[in-house]
Motif scaffolding. Structure first.
Motif, PDB file in Angstrom:
ATOM      1  N   ALA A 166      -6.947 -52.503  32.070  1.00  0.00           N
ATOM      2  CA  ALA A 166      -7.689 -53.141  30.981  1.00  0.00           C
ATOM      3  C   ALA A 166      -7.179 -52.671  29.625  1.00  0.00           C
ATOM      4  CB  ALA A 166      -9.182 -52.839  31.127  1.00  0.00           C
ATOM      5  N   ALA A 167      -6.905 -51.368  29.502  1.00  0.00           N
ATOM      6  CA  ALA A 167      -6.385 -50.845  28.239  1.00  0.00           C
ATOM      7  C   ALA A 167      -4.993 -51.388  27.947  1.00  0.00           C
ATOM      8  CB  ALA A 167      -6.368 -49.319  28.274  1.00  0.00           C
ATOM      9  N   VAL A 168      -4.156 -51.487  28.986  1.00  0.00           N
ATOM     10  CA  VAL A 168      -2.806 -52.024  28.798  1.00  0.00           C
ATOM     11  C   VAL A 168      -2.873 -53.483  28.372  1.00  0.00           C
ATOM     12  CG1 VAL A 168      -0.691 -52.654  30.022  1.00  0.00           C
ATOM     13  CG2 VAL A 168      -1.681 -50.377  30.320  1.00  0.00           C
ATOM     14  N   ALA A 169      -3.812 -54.243  28.968  1.00  0.00           N
ATOM     15  CA  ALA A 169      -3.940 -55.658  28.620  1.00  0.00           C
ATOM     16  C   ALA A 169      -4.249 -55.841  27.143  1.00  0.00           C
ATOM     17  CB  ALA A 169      -5.038 -56.302  29.469  1.00  0.00           C
ATOM     18  N   VAL A 170      -5.035 -54.926  26.565  1.00  0.00           N
ATOM     19  CA  VAL A 170      -5.344 -55.012  25.141  1.00  0.00           C
ATOM     20  C   VAL A 170      -4.203 -54.470  24.287  1.00  0.00           C
ATOM     21  CG1 VAL A 170      -6.913 -54.214  23.332  1.00  0.00           C
ATOM     22  CG2 VAL A 170      -7.822 -54.890  25.543  1.00  0.00           C
ATOM     23  N   ILE A 228     -14.741 -56.889  32.913  1.00  0.00           N
ATOM     24  CA  ILE A 228     -13.714 -55.890  32.581  1.00  0.00           C
ATOM     25  C   ILE A 228     -14.339 -54.696  31.856  1.00  0.00           C
ATOM     26  CG2 ILE A 228     -11.649 -55.477  31.209  1.00  0.00           C
ATOM     27  CD1 ILE A 228     -10.891 -58.406  31.707  1.00  0.00           C
ATOM     28  N   ALA A 229     -15.209 -54.977  30.897  1.00  0.00           N
ATOM     29  CA  ALA A 229     -15.845 -53.893  30.150  1.00  0.00           C
ATOM     30  C   ALA A 229     -16.727 -53.044  31.053  1.00  0.00           C
ATOM     31  CB  ALA A 229     -16.661 -54.468  28.996  1.00  0.00           C
ATOM     32  N   GLY A 230     -17.477 -53.706  31.941  1.00  0.00           N
ATOM     33  CA  GLY A 230     -18.314 -52.948  32.861  1.00  0.00           C
ATOM     34  C   GLY A 230     -17.503 -52.049  33.777  1.00  0.00           C
ATOM     35  N   ALA A 231     -16.387 -52.576  34.302  1.00  0.00           N
ATOM     36  CA  ALA A 231     -15.536 -51.763  35.175  1.00  0.00           C
ATOM     37  C   ALA A 231     -14.923 -50.590  34.416  1.00  0.00           C
ATOM     38  CB  ALA A 231     -14.444 -52.643  35.781  1.00  0.00           C
ATOM     39  N   ALA A 232     -14.487 -50.833  33.176  1.00  0.00           N
ATOM     40  CA  ALA A 232     -13.866 -49.754  32.389  1.00  0.00           C
ATOM     41  C   ALA A 232     -14.871 -48.667  32.037  1.00  0.00           C
ATOM     42  CB  ALA A 232     -13.241 -50.336  31.128  1.00  0.00           C
ATOM     43  N   VAL A 233     -16.053 -49.067  31.580  1.00  0.00           N
ATOM     44  CA  VAL A 233     -17.074 -48.082  31.209  1.00  0.00           C
ATOM     45  C   VAL A 233     -17.511 -47.280  32.431  1.00  0.00           C
ATOM     46  CG1 VAL A 233     -19.423 -47.820  30.344  1.00  0.00           C
ATOM     47  CG2 VAL A 233     -17.859 -49.388  29.216  1.00  0.00           C
ATOM     48  N   TYR A 234     -17.685 -47.952  33.561  1.00  0.00           N
ATOM     49  CA  TYR A 234     -18.086 -47.228  34.771  1.00  0.00           C
ATOM     50  C   TYR A 234     -16.956 -46.333  35.265  1.00  0.00           C
ATOM     51  CZ  TYR A 234     -20.262 -46.255  39.251  1.00  0.00           C
ATOM     52  OH  TYR A 234     -20.816 -45.613  40.334  1.00  0.00           O
ATOM     53  N   GLY A 235     -15.707 -46.762  35.084  1.00  0.00           N
ATOM     54  CA  GLY A 235     -14.587 -45.907  35.453  1.00  0.00           C
ATOM     55  C   GLY A 235     -14.579 -44.611  34.660  1.00  0.00           C
ATOM     56  N   VAL A 236     -14.910 -44.690  33.367  1.00  0.00           N
ATOM     57  CA  VAL A 236     -14.996 -43.476  32.549  1.00  0.00           C
ATOM     58  C   VAL A 236     -16.139 -42.594  33.024  1.00  0.00           C
ATOM     59  CG1 VAL A 236     -15.415 -42.624  30.202  1.00  0.00           C
ATOM     60  CG2 VAL A 236     -13.950 -44.609  30.569  1.00  0.00           C
ATOM     61  N   ARG A 237     -17.211 -43.194  33.506  1.00  0.00           N
ATOM     62  CA  ARG A 237     -18.345 -42.403  34.013  1.00  0.00           C
ATOM     63  C   ARG A 237     -17.987 -41.708  35.318  1.00  0.00           C
ATOM     64  NH1 ARG A 237     -24.020 -42.807  33.076  1.00  0.00           N
ATOM     65  NH2 ARG A 237     -25.287 -42.015  34.794  1.00  0.00           N
ATOM     66  N   VAL A 238     -17.251 -42.417  36.192  1.00  0.00           N
ATOM     67  CA  VAL A 238     -16.883 -41.833  37.483  1.00  0.00           C
ATOM     68  C   VAL A 238     -15.826 -40.757  37.311  1.00  0.00           C
ATOM     69  CG1 VAL A 238     -15.829 -42.332  39.722  1.00  0.00           C
ATOM     70  CG2 VAL A 238     -17.539 -43.887  38.777  1.00  0.00           C
ATOM     71  N   VAL A 239     -14.806 -41.025  36.491  1.00  0.00           N
ATOM     72  CA  VAL A 239     -13.700 -40.092  36.288  1.00  0.00           C
ATOM     73  C   VAL A 239     -13.707 -39.702  34.815  1.00  0.00           C
ATOM     74  CG1 VAL A 239     -11.257 -39.665  36.658  1.00  0.00           C
ATOM     75  CG2 VAL A 239     -12.446 -41.386  38.032  1.00  0.00           C
ATOM     76  N   SER A 240     -14.499 -38.731  34.468  1.00  0.00           N
ATOM     77  CA  SER A 240     -14.614 -38.315  33.079  1.00  0.00           C
ATOM     78  C   SER A 240     -13.388 -37.507  32.672  1.00  0.00           C
ATOM     79  CB  SER A 240     -15.875 -37.478  32.884  1.00  0.00           C
ATOM     80  OG  SER A 240     -15.995 -37.053  31.557  1.00  0.00           O
ATOM     81  N   GLY A 241     -12.978 -37.673  31.424  1.00  0.00           N
ATOM     82  CA  GLY A 241     -11.827 -36.937  30.932  1.00  0.00           C
ATOM     83  C   GLY A 241     -11.353 -37.505  29.617  1.00  0.00           C
ATOM     84  N   PRO A 242     -10.560 -36.748  28.854  1.00  0.00           N
ATOM     85  CA  PRO A 242     -10.090 -37.236  27.548  1.00  0.00           C
ATOM     86  C   PRO A 242      -9.212 -38.468  27.655  1.00  0.00           C
ATOM     87  CG  PRO A 242      -8.996 -35.179  28.153  1.00  0.00           C
ATOM     88  CD  PRO A 242     -10.100 -35.371  29.136  1.00  0.00           C
ATOM     89  N   LEU A 243      -8.401 -38.567  28.716  1.00  0.00           N
ATOM     90  CA  LEU A 243      -7.544 -39.732  28.861  1.00  0.00           C
ATOM     91  C   LEU A 243      -8.360 -41.001  29.032  1.00  0.00           C
ATOM     92  CD1 LEU A 243      -4.789 -41.071  29.206  1.00  0.00           C
ATOM     93  CD2 LEU A 243      -4.886 -40.489  31.639  1.00  0.00           C
ATOM     94  N   MET A 244      -9.391 -40.952  29.862  1.00  0.00           N
ATOM     95  CA  MET A 244     -10.212 -42.131  30.091  1.00  0.00           C
ATOM     96  C   MET A 244     -10.967 -42.523  28.822  1.00  0.00           C
ATOM     97  SD  MET A 244      -9.656 -42.984  33.237  1.00  0.00           S
ATOM     98  CE  MET A 244     -11.032 -43.958  33.816  1.00  0.00           C
ATOM     99  N   LEU A 304     -10.684 -46.039  26.637  1.00  0.00           N
ATOM    100  CA  LEU A 304     -11.839 -46.835  26.236  1.00  0.00           C
ATOM    101  C   LEU A 304     -11.792 -47.141  24.738  1.00  0.00           C
ATOM    102  CD1 LEU A 304     -14.240 -47.901  27.915  1.00  0.00           C
ATOM    103  CD2 LEU A 304     -15.605 -46.050  26.959  1.00  0.00           C
ATOM    104  N   LYS A 305     -11.385 -46.164  23.931  1.00  0.00           N
ATOM    105  CA  LYS A 305     -11.248 -46.405  22.491  1.00  0.00           C
ATOM    106  C   LYS A 305     -10.129 -47.399  22.206  1.00  0.00           C
ATOM    107  CE  LYS A 305     -13.058 -41.957  20.875  1.00  0.00           C
ATOM    108  NZ  LYS A 305     -12.765 -40.720  20.113  1.00  0.00           N
ATOM    109  N   LEU A 306      -9.066 -47.347  23.005  1.00  0.00           N
ATOM    110  CA  LEU A 306      -7.969 -48.299  22.823  1.00  0.00           C
ATOM    111  C   LEU A 306      -8.433 -49.722  23.084  1.00  0.00           C
ATOM    112  CD1 LEU A 306      -4.947 -48.810  22.322  1.00  0.00           C
ATOM    113  CD2 LEU A 306      -4.561 -48.417  24.763  1.00  0.00           C
ATOM    114  N   MET A 307      -9.258 -49.901  24.092  1.00  0.00           N
ATOM    115  CA  MET A 307      -9.782 -51.240  24.377  1.00  0.00           C
ATOM    116  C   MET A 307     -10.688 -51.740  23.259  1.00  0.00           C
ATOM    117  SD  MET A 307     -10.617 -51.270  28.453  1.00  0.00           S
ATOM    118  CE  MET A 307     -10.989 -49.546  28.671  1.00  0.00           C
ATOM    119  N   ALA A 351     -18.144 -56.387  24.195  1.00  0.00           N
ATOM    120  CA  ALA A 351     -18.743 -56.182  25.511  1.00  0.00           C
ATOM    121  C   ALA A 351     -18.849 -54.700  25.856  1.00  0.00           C
ATOM    122  CB  ALA A 351     -17.927 -56.916  26.576  1.00  0.00           C
ATOM    123  N   LEU A 352     -17.910 -53.893  25.367  1.00  0.00           N
ATOM    124  CA  LEU A 352     -17.922 -52.466  25.695  1.00  0.00           C
ATOM    125  C   LEU A 352     -19.136 -51.757  25.100  1.00  0.00           C
ATOM    126  CD1 LEU A 352     -14.154 -51.555  25.177  1.00  0.00           C
ATOM    127  CD2 LEU A 352     -15.398 -51.449  27.333  1.00  0.00           C
TER     128      LEU A 352
END
Length: 573
Positions: free
Chosen positions: A35-39, A363-379, A383-386, A451-452
């Motif tokens: 999702a981030a790459v797409a943006v 897409i936004a729901g999957a990305a936000v939930y991905g950050v919740r599941v795998v927390s970290g500075p990269l994620m 999210l900020k890039l999107m 949406a994010l």
């Protein structure tokens, strides 16, 4: 101890090591990265194309019109921000810190101009104030003057564009300034009054410094919207970067030169984002809590009338009068609303807006939930890039999308892919360009941040302990999302769908550039008719856009009506 005697602790490289992820977590990471790459790819593609040789066109632009693009863009951004600050701060201060009849109505009515895109306001006021409009015609009939014998402010000018955009964008400053005033203005002003401050001193020395970071944020949003506008400035013949990008790409046929203009505009917008963030920095004022005392200043007589004028004038000029004029033009030309082609434009708009809203929410729901599941500075960075796409003008996003999908089409045309041959695209090289898919992709780049934000805010209200309890019960992360979080995220998902849908309906530059051939939406049709000086015929599509735009404004107004802090209990006052 000297500097030479200091001993630095040894570096612990274990903190930089990535822990092993499960297969499900890996899927969420991949979804967020994609999702981030797409943006990010369209923006990087636009910058990369700008670095290529542009031939004689770029040299011609720098010698002739580049200076005009810069001056007009800077003048438009600064002038619109100044007008928006004046209107937004004044109205926010009056509805928060003063008491006058009708104040609670103005509190949410002042948001209504957000329903009007600036280019629709430009069409309406051109019909009203132009040489052949009713006002100048009445002046000539009353005085007997002819053309050239009197002076009338030209609406099709840079000041006219600033006025149009300031009238519809001041609610950005109003909303943020109002929240800043509500959080501490009333209680701090009470303290200031005990120290002998009059109303003007209380505003200038207490409330305004407290709200300065919020006002700067609203002004930055206004400037970004002004730099990205195309319909208003093109209709008023104001040569900004947005107009130059469109002309260079389609009229001159020079893609690298258009990309270089896009890169300059992108740099200006990113600079605005950076300045806005630095201006906030650590600036801020803490309020005393969720309670606030009653507005300290009561206005009566002429002062109350003045407050009515200050609050009512932007509302009248930014919404009331244009809405009445559009309705009267639509009534004068009812066939435009019953024409089958109008229904086709409504269908096209509904299809692309619905597809963009649903897919962006997923897409936004999957990305936000991905950050919740795998927390970290990269994620969190992804999210900020999107979310960066919303700060990018529509013309820049459209150029990046065209370059990206054009490159993919080239690769498909040169590879012996069966899918390309079956689609009949191997010979033409166009499989994605000029399709609804490319248009939806442009909307993702532009509006994914819309949406994010509501989905992320809704997900943050769900305590992490609930996730742990569901995992202990044997649910996978996907099952936790579907069976636990989705039912609790209905409000955020609905808000995301609504915001993306409405902004897609109003979007003009990205739609105008990326849309398929002979595929017109309500925004494009209104622009085409107005460009042909058929403003009365454009009233139907314009009125439909405004009707859709009222929906999120009503939602914001409802939230505004619920956001006023409660009064302090009597024993604390």
């Amino acid at each position: 101890m000297t500097v030479a005697d200091r001993r630095w602790p040894p570096l612990n490289f274990n903190r930089f090591r990535l822990r092993p992820f499960s297969f499900t977590e890996g899927l969420w990471i991949c979804a967020t990265v994609l999702a981030a790459v797409a943006v990010g790819v369209p923006l990087l593609a636009s910058i990369a194309a700008a670095l290529s040789a542009s031939g004689q066109t770029w040299n011609h632009l720098t010698r002739t019109v580049l200076g005009e693009y810069v001056s007009a863009s800077v003048g438009l951004a600064v002038g619109t921000a100044g007008l928006a600050i004046g209107l937004g701060v004044a109205t926010a201060w009056l509805v928060v810190a003063t008491q006058f009849p009708g104040r609670r109505w103005f509190e949410w009515l002042l948001l209504l101009p957000l329903a009007f895109p600036a280019y629709l306001l430009a069409y309406v006021y051109t019909d009203l104030l132009d040489f052949y409009g009713p006002i100048q015609s009445w002046v000539r009939s009353l005085t007997g003057w002819k053309f050239g014998e009197y002076w009338f402010p030209p609406i099709r000018s840079l000041p006219g564009a600033i006025l149009m955009m300031g009238l519809v964008l001041y609610p950005y400053v109003y909303m943020l300034a109002r929240v800043a005033f509500l959080e501490g203005a009333a209680s701090l002003l009470e303290a200031g009054r005990t120290l002998g401050l009059n109303p003007w001193q209380g505003f200038w020395r207490v409330a305004l410094p407290m709200a300065r970071p919020a006002i700067a944020g609203g002004a930055a949003l206004v400037m970004m919207e002004a730099l990205g506008d195309y319909g208003t400035v093109e209709f008023f013949s104001v040569n900004t970067f947005a107009v130059g990008i469109y002309r260079t790409w389609f009229a001159m046929g020079d893609r690298p030169a258009a990309c270089q203009l896009s890169a300059l505009l992108l740099g200006a917008v990113l600079l605005l984002v950076w300045v806005e963030q630095r201006s906030r920095g650590g600036a801020g004022y803490r309020s005393g809590g969720a309670y606030a005392v009653q507005a300290p200043y009561s206005l009566r007589g002429l002062r109350a009338i003045g407050a009515w004028v200050v609050c009512g004038l932007p509302l009248l000029l930014g919404f009331g009068l244009p809405a009445l004029l559009l309705a009267s033009m639509a009534i004068r030309n009812p066939n435009s609303l019953l024409d089958p082609s109008f229904l086709l434009y409504v269908r096209n708009t509904a299809v692309v807006a619905s597809l963009a809203a649903v897919t962006a929410a997923i897409i936004a729901g999957a990305a936000v939930y991905g950050v919740r599941v795998v927390s970290g500075p990269l994620m969190r960075f992804l999210l900020k890039l999107m979310a960066l796409g919303y700060a990018i003008p529509g013309s820049v996003a459209a150029v990046g999308v065209l370059i990206s999908v054009g490159w993919v089409d080239q690769q498909l045309a040169t590879q012996p892919l069966a899918i390309a041959s079956e689609a009949g695209a191997a010979s033409s090289g166009l499989l994605l360009s000029g399709t609804i898919g490319a248009l939806i992709f442009a909307y993702w780049v532009r509006f994914l941040a819309l949406a994010l934000n509501p989905i992320e805010a809704s997900l943050d209200r769900i305590v992490p302990n609930l996730d742990g309890a569901a995992r202990i019960a044997g649910l996978s992360p996907g099952a936790v999302l579907w069976r636990v979080h989705v039912p609790m995220l209905r409000g955020g998902l609905l808000t995301a769908l609504l915001l993306v849908f409405v902004d897609t309906v109003k979007e003009l530059p990205a739609t105008l550039i990326v849309r398929p051939f002979n595929f017109d939406t309500l925004a494009v049709r209104a622009y085409q008719l107005a460009s042909d000086e058929r403003i009365v015929d454009a009233a139907g599509p314009a009125l439909a856009i405004v009707a859709v735009g009222i929906v999120p404004v009503a939602l914001l107004s409802w939230q505004i009506s619920r956001s006023r802090p409660r009064r302090l209990p009597n024993e604390f006052r």
